[in-house]
Design a protein around this motif. Structure first.
Motif, PDB file in Angstrom:
ATOM      1  N   GLY A   6      13.464  13.406  18.217  1.00  0.00           N
ATOM      2  CA  GLY A   6      13.537  12.338  19.236  1.00  0.00           C
ATOM      3  C   GLY A   6      14.428  11.187  18.796  1.00  0.00           C
ATOM      4  N   ALA A   7      15.354  11.467  17.867  1.00  0.00           N
ATOM      5  CA  ALA A   7      16.158  10.377  17.289  1.00  0.00           C
ATOM      6  C   ALA A   7      17.233   9.883  18.248  1.00  0.00           C
ATOM      7  N   THR A   8      17.397  10.555  19.387  1.00  0.00           N
ATOM      8  CA  THR A   8      18.292  10.028  20.412  1.00  0.00           C
ATOM      9  C   THR A   8      17.488   9.300  21.498  1.00  0.00           C
ATOM     10  N   GLY A   9      16.211   9.096  21.235  1.00  0.00           N
ATOM     11  CA  GLY A   9      15.369   8.311  22.136  1.00  0.00           C
ATOM     12  C   GLY A   9      15.177   6.906  21.581  1.00  0.00           C
ATOM     13  N   ALA A  10      14.488   6.077  22.340  1.00  0.00           N
ATOM     14  CA  ALA A  10      14.356   4.662  21.966  1.00  0.00           C
ATOM     15  C   ALA A  10      13.495   4.467  20.713  1.00  0.00           C
ATOM     16  N   LEU A  11      12.303   5.049  20.723  1.00  0.00           N
ATOM     17  CA  LEU A  11      11.363   4.789  19.620  1.00  0.00           C
ATOM     18  C   LEU A  11      11.879   5.359  18.297  1.00  0.00           C
ATOM     19  N   SER A  52      14.945  21.657  19.525  1.00  0.00           N
ATOM     20  CA  SER A  52      14.172  21.318  20.720  1.00  0.00           C
ATOM     21  C   SER A  52      12.834  22.026  20.620  1.00  0.00           C
ATOM     22  N   TYR A  53      11.795  21.375  21.136  1.00  0.00           N
ATOM     23  CA  TYR A  53      10.479  22.018  21.131  1.00  0.00           C
ATOM     24  C   TYR A  53      10.498  23.290  21.988  1.00  0.00           C
ATOM     25  N   ALA A  54      11.513  23.425  22.817  1.00  0.00           N
ATOM     26  CA  ALA A  54      11.601  24.620  23.663  1.00  0.00           C
ATOM     27  C   ALA A  54      12.301  25.768  22.932  1.00  0.00           C
ATOM     28  N   LEU A  71       7.342  13.956  14.360  1.00  0.00           N
ATOM     29  CA  LEU A  71       7.424  14.600  15.675  1.00  0.00           C
ATOM     30  C   LEU A  71       7.251  13.544  16.762  1.00  0.00           C
ATOM     31  N   VAL A  72       8.214  13.492  17.674  1.00  0.00           N
ATOM     32  CA  VAL A  72       8.061  12.609  18.826  1.00  0.00           C
ATOM     33  C   VAL A  72       7.151  13.306  19.837  1.00  0.00           C
ATOM     34  N   SER A  73       6.385  12.517  20.580  1.00  0.00           N
ATOM     35  CA  SER A  73       5.605  13.117  21.662  1.00  0.00           C
ATOM     36  C   SER A  73       6.556  13.401  22.816  1.00  0.00           C
ATOM     37  N   SER A  74       6.415  14.587  23.372  1.00  0.00           N
ATOM     38  CA  SER A  74       7.327  15.035  24.437  1.00  0.00           C
ATOM     39  C   SER A  74       7.230  14.106  25.634  1.00  0.00           C
ATOM     40  N   SER A  75       8.366  13.876  26.265  1.00  0.00           N
ATOM     41  CA  SER A  75       8.392  12.930  27.381  1.00  0.00           C
ATOM     42  C   SER A  75       8.791  13.569  28.699  1.00  0.00           C
ATOM     43  N   ASP A  76       9.109  14.862  28.670  1.00  0.00           N
ATOM     44  CA  ASP A  76       9.579  15.491  29.910  1.00  0.00           C
ATOM     45  C   ASP A  76       8.434  15.610  30.914  1.00  0.00           C
ATOM     46  N   GLY A  83       1.635  22.325  24.421  1.00  0.00           N
ATOM     47  CA  GLY A  83       2.311  23.572  24.021  1.00  0.00           C
ATOM     48  C   GLY A  83       3.588  23.264  23.249  1.00  0.00           C
ATOM     49  N   LEU A  84       4.340  22.275  23.708  1.00  0.00           N
ATOM     50  CA  LEU A  84       5.585  21.902  23.019  1.00  0.00           C
ATOM     51  C   LEU A  84       5.272  21.312  21.640  1.00  0.00           C
ATOM     52  N   HIS A  85       4.239  20.489  21.574  1.00  0.00           N
ATOM     53  CA  HIS A  85       3.883  19.898  20.272  1.00  0.00           C
ATOM     54  C   HIS A  85       3.421  20.978  19.298  1.00  0.00           C
ATOM     55  N   TYR A 102       3.258  12.067  13.721  1.00  0.00           N
ATOM     56  CA  TYR A 102       3.348  12.286  15.173  1.00  0.00           C
ATOM     57  C   TYR A 102       3.194  10.951  15.890  1.00  0.00           C
ATOM     58  N   THR A 103       4.025  10.729  16.906  1.00  0.00           N
ATOM     59  CA  THR A 103       3.939   9.476  17.669  1.00  0.00           C
ATOM     60  C   THR A 103       2.891   9.626  18.772  1.00  0.00           C
ATOM     61  N   SER A 104       1.692   9.171  18.470  1.00  0.00           N
ATOM     62  CA  SER A 104       0.573   9.271  19.410  1.00  0.00           C
ATOM     63  C   SER A 104       0.411   7.946  20.160  1.00  0.00           C
TER      64      SER A 104
HETATM   65  N1  LIG Z   1       3.084   3.836  23.579  1.00  0.00           N
HETATM   66  C1  LIG Z   1       3.467   3.819  24.847  1.00  0.00           C
HETATM   67  O1  LIG Z   1       3.153   2.895  25.623  1.00  0.00           O
HETATM   68  C2  LIG Z   1       4.305   4.909  25.419  1.00  0.00           C
HETATM   69  C3  LIG Z   1       4.829   4.761  26.679  1.00  0.00           C
HETATM   70  C4  LIG Z   1       5.641   5.770  27.202  1.00  0.00           C
HETATM   71  C5  LIG Z   1       5.880   6.886  26.437  1.00  0.00           C
HETATM   72  N2  LIG Z   1       5.349   7.019  25.195  1.00  0.00           N
HETATM   73  C6  LIG Z   1       5.595   8.226  24.352  1.00  0.00           C
HETATM   74  O2  LIG Z   1       6.398   7.831  23.245  1.00  0.00           O
HETATM   75  C7  LIG Z   1       7.497   8.734  23.104  1.00  0.00           C
HETATM   76  C8  LIG Z   1       8.706   8.026  22.583  1.00  0.00           C
HETATM   77  O3  LIG Z   1       9.021   6.993  23.487  1.00  0.00           O
HETATM   78  P1  LIG Z   1      10.524   6.559  23.769  1.00  0.00           P
HETATM   79  O4  LIG Z   1      10.421   5.243  24.415  1.00  0.00           O
HETATM   80  O5  LIG Z   1      11.336   6.746  22.556  1.00  0.00           O
HETATM   81  O6  LIG Z   1      10.959   7.628  24.854  1.00  0.00           O
HETATM   82  P2  LIG Z   1      12.442   8.203  25.084  1.00  0.00           P
HETATM   83  O7  LIG Z   1      13.466   7.143  24.847  1.00  0.00           O
HETATM   84  O8  LIG Z   1      12.402   8.885  26.409  1.00  0.00           O
HETATM   85  O9  LIG Z   1      12.592   9.272  23.925  1.00  0.00           O
HETATM   86  C9  LIG Z   1      11.884  10.480  23.930  1.00  0.00           C
HETATM   87  C10 LIG Z   1      12.586  11.375  22.938  1.00  0.00           C
HETATM   88  O10 LIG Z   1      11.881  12.604  22.878  1.00  0.00           O
HETATM   89  C11 LIG Z   1      12.809  13.662  22.914  1.00  0.00           C
HETATM   90  N3  LIG Z   1      12.193  14.825  23.515  1.00  0.00           N
HETATM   91  C12 LIG Z   1      11.543  14.889  24.688  1.00  0.00           C
HETATM   92  N4  LIG Z   1      11.143  16.135  24.917  1.00  0.00           N
HETATM   93  C13 LIG Z   1      11.571  16.876  23.868  1.00  0.00           C
HETATM   94  C14 LIG Z   1      11.502  18.260  23.546  1.00  0.00           C
HETATM   95  N5  LIG Z   1      10.921  19.146  24.381  1.00  0.00           N
HETATM   96  N6  LIG Z   1      12.038  18.672  22.388  1.00  0.00           N
HETATM   97  C15 LIG Z   1      12.623  17.799  21.541  1.00  0.00           C
HETATM   98  N7  LIG Z   1      12.750  16.477  21.803  1.00  0.00           N
HETATM   99  C16 LIG Z   1      12.224  16.039  22.964  1.00  0.00           C
HETATM  100  C17 LIG Z   1      13.939  13.132  23.805  1.00  0.00           C
HETATM  101  O11 LIG Z   1      15.124  13.862  23.577  1.00  0.00           O
HETATM  102  P3  LIG Z   1      16.494  13.524  24.357  1.00  0.00           P
HETATM  103  O12 LIG Z   1      17.038  12.287  23.661  1.00  0.00           O
HETATM  104  O13 LIG Z   1      17.306  14.724  24.183  1.00  0.00           O
HETATM  105  O14 LIG Z   1      16.100  13.252  25.790  1.00  0.00           O
HETATM  106  C18 LIG Z   1      14.030  11.687  23.340  1.00  0.00           C
HETATM  107  O15 LIG Z   1      14.861  11.580  22.207  1.00  0.00           O
HETATM  108  C19 LIG Z   1       7.696   9.308  24.499  1.00  0.00           C
HETATM  109  O16 LIG Z   1       8.268  10.575  24.351  1.00  0.00           O
HETATM  110  C20 LIG Z   1       6.306   9.321  25.082  1.00  0.00           C
HETATM  111  O17 LIG Z   1       5.633  10.529  24.778  1.00  0.00           O
HETATM  112  C21 LIG Z   1       4.585   6.051  24.671  1.00  0.00           C
END
Ligand SMILES: NC(=O)c1ccc[n+]([C@@H]2O[C@H](COP(=O)([O-])OP(=O)(O)OC[C@H]3O[C@@H](n4cnc5c(N)ncnc54)[C@H](OP(=O)(O)O)[C@@H]3O)[C@@H](O)[C@H]2O)c1
Length: 285
Positions: A6-11, A52-54, A71-76, A83-85, A102-104
């Motif tokens: 999930g290193a291309t995501g925000a968290l 990818s978890y897929a 491990l990032v929690s899946s966001s799709d 299952g993905l986790h 794991y990001t819970s």
């Molecule tokens: N604490 C809270 O309030 C809160 C709120 C909302 C969500 N969350 C959880 O926290 C996680 C991280 O938040 P964020 O803000 O960083 O979200 P984000 O910017 O959407 O990032 C999610 C990351 O997870 C990756 N990802 C999603 N599905 C995946 C899969 N099947 N296999 C591999 N990588 C996968 C994405 O990959 P790509 O970059 O390729 O898209 C992205 O890098 C979210 O995924 C969600 O589960 C927490």
């Protein structure tokens, strides 16, 4: 090596940035769905592999040589998150990781009305059964998402929403930094740890803060659940989505996001940002 998904995501993207300040780049790997989005990390010496978890085989390859995997929690939306986790956990075990993180989410619980909380709890069971040391980083509710729960108070002068409960709104950037501290440090945390800001507030409290910040009265209006759903649907939201959003209020009412924990401040070595600070600087509204 520390491998971060999930290193291309925000968290977790922010976690990698903090890791780069703490450990040499050659000790950091990222497993990303789109390697093109991680070019900035490759250029700084981070090992970038597609994963990818897929795709279990690619995931295992991207975890190769990892001592720790985050491990990032899946966001799709609509994905089988647990299952993905499971695929992620199995790949980390197969790669020989000595610890899985794991990001819970705060309030993870099998009996929560909030579906992500049930997914996180089920994932924590898988982690416990993995046979590998694990840490579940139960992050507080993202403070910026308070915006999504508020009506447009700056225009209307009111926060109209269902009955709520205290939430320890937490800055995502603080949670990201804390994850890097845990990954890079010597302290070991086994099982779930809760990372929250210092204070839990209700929407009544948020209305009072908003009044003070804006210099005009912001009223908190409690809507009946079904009345709120009708309003959301009238505003164009799909009913299923509105009902999913309602579960946040229901979980909050049950006090599931009310806890506060000093660990985040301890890890950061400073006070976490409060929701008041974020409202004040405009980042949440
Ligand atoms: N604490 C809270 O309030 C809160 C709120 C909302 C969500 N969350 C959880 O926290 C996680 C991280 O938040 P964020 O803000 O960083 O979200 P984000 O910017 O959407 O990032 C999610 C990351 O997870 C990756 N990802 C999603 N599905 C995946 C899969 N099947 N296999 C591999 N990588 C996968 C994405 O990959 P790509 O970059 O390729 O898209 C992205 O890098 C979210 O995924 C969600 O589960 C927490």
């Amino acid at each position: 090596m520390i491998v971060v998904t999930g290193a291309t995501g925000a968290l977790n993207g922010a976690t990698v940035e903090h890791l780069l300040k703490r450990v040499p780049a050659e000790r950091i790997g990222v497993s990303v769905r789109d390697v093109g989005k991680a070019r900035h990390l490759a250029e700084r010496g981070v090992r970038v592999r597609q994963g990818s978890y897929a795709d279990p085989a690619a995931l295992r390859h991207s975890f190769e040589g990892a001592e720790q995997v985050l491990l990032v929690s899946s966001s799709d939306r609509h994905a089988d998150h647990v299952g993905l986790h499971r695929v992620g956990i199995e790949a980390a075990v197969a790669a020989g990781a000595r610890r899985i993180l794991y990001t819970s989410h705060q309030g993870a619980g099998v009996d929560s009305p909030f579906p992500p909380a049930r997914d996180h709890a089920a994932t924590e069971v898988l982690l416990a059964e993995s046979g590998v040391a694990w840490t579940s980083l139960r992050n507080g509710y993202y403070a910026h998402s308070v915006l999504w729960l508020l009506s447009p108070w700056r225009q209307t002068g009111e926060i109209a929403a269902p009955a709520d409960g205290p939430i320890s709104w937490t800055d995502r950037a603080d949670s990201a930094e804390a994850a890097a501290v845990v990954l890079a440090g010597d302290r070991r945390f086994d099982g779930p740890v809760t990372l929250t800001a210092r204070q839990a507030v209700t929407l009544d409290d948020v209305a009072a803060m908003a009044s003070e910040i804006s210099g005009r009265e912001v009223r908190r209006v409690v809507l009946d659940d079904e009345e709120w759903i009708v309003d959301k649907v009238a505003d164009g939201m799909a009913e299923g989505m509105a009902r999913r959003m309602l579960t946040r209020y229901q979980a909050a009412r049950e006090g599931r996001f009310a806890g506060v924990d000093p660990l985040l401040a301890d890890l950061l070595g400073r006070e976490p940002r409060s929701v008041a600070e974020q409202l004040e600087d405009g980042s949440t509204g």
